[in-house]
Write an enzyme that holds these catalytic residues in place. Sequence first.
Site, PDB file in Angstrom:
ATOM      1  N   SER A 145      33.566 -21.302  68.638  1.00  0.00           N
ATOM      2  CA  SER A 145      34.495 -21.265  69.845  1.00  0.00           C
ATOM      3  C   SER A 145      34.790 -22.284  70.734  1.00  0.00           C
ATOM      4  CB  SER A 145      34.509 -19.715  70.329  1.00  0.00           C
ATOM      5  OG  SER A 145      33.241 -19.742  71.517  1.00  0.00           O
ATOM      6  N   HIS A 175      25.573 -24.490  78.262  1.00  0.00           N
ATOM      7  CA  HIS A 175      24.880 -23.695  78.158  1.00  0.00           C
ATOM      8  C   HIS A 175      25.434 -22.340  79.021  1.00  0.00           C
ATOM      9  CE1 HIS A 175      20.836 -21.881  77.743  1.00  0.00           C
ATOM     10  NE2 HIS A 175      20.754 -21.416  79.273  1.00  0.00           N
ATOM     11  N   ASP A 187      17.660 -27.522  78.145  1.00  0.00           N
ATOM     12  CA  ASP A 187      18.563 -27.012  79.034  1.00  0.00           C
ATOM     13  C   ASP A 187      18.222 -27.700  80.519  1.00  0.00           C
ATOM     14  OD1 ASP A 187      19.716 -25.640  77.139  1.00  0.00           O
ATOM     15  OD2 ASP A 187      18.611 -23.853  77.571  1.00  0.00           O
ATOM     16  N   ILE A 214      16.000 -27.282  69.127  1.00  0.00           N
ATOM     17  CA  ILE A 214      15.622 -28.222  70.237  1.00  0.00           C
ATOM     18  C   ILE A 214      15.134 -29.618  69.564  1.00  0.00           C
ATOM     19  CG2 ILE A 214      13.260 -28.387  71.561  1.00  0.00           C
ATOM     20  CD1 ILE A 214      13.236 -25.256  71.568  1.00  0.00           C
TER      21      ILE A 214
END
Length: 221
Positions: free
Chosen positions: A21, A117, A153, A100
């Site tokens: 999306s 995130h 992150d 990762i």
Amino acid sequence: MHEQSLHQVPRLVVLISGGGSNLQALIDAISMGSIDATIELVISNKVDALGLARAHKAGIENRVINHLEFGSREAFDKELTHAIDDKQPDLVVLAGFMRIFTPQFTHHYHGRMLNIHPSLLPQFKGINTHERAIEAEVAEHGASVHFVSSELDGGPMVLQASVSVLSLDSPKVLAARVLVQEHLIYPIAIKWFCEGRLKLQNNAVLMDGQLLPEQGIQFQS
């Protein structure tokens, strides 16, 4: 990013793992002319990622590099690097890419790879962010755009958008509200980068030459 690395029309490669999306929000922003860039390639690490259909419908080259076919994270990242570099992108866009990376990979794209995130980083790094936000009874949740580093992150912050956490929220309902903000702020950050306004310099984020605060710009919709 090297000072003069942007092509005349910036070139993007987008990495996805799921529904895509945020990829669609970027496709729409480019098609409407709000971002002057081209998406040269969409790569998924999953064969059944719905975002591949979004890329195909938009006429964008797309391919699968299935991480399950590689014996190590290093081998996967090496193949991924070859595919990305073949397109000579100015920016690598992570749009729900659930892998990762090795430090070698993040170092190679230092200053030219962005991620979004679904939390107000540094809160709730990793997965299941909406469930964890509700369990922690935080008043605000949201989304963060940041440059990618070798820390999960944990790269330098660019832009954040907040939503209130309501007493009757379920993770699904909260996730949907956060996703609306994601679709707003990610194209904005990508636009800034493509215009040369947003840069990473000495691991600090600069916007129009000015140092951003540690938590980045706080977006108000």
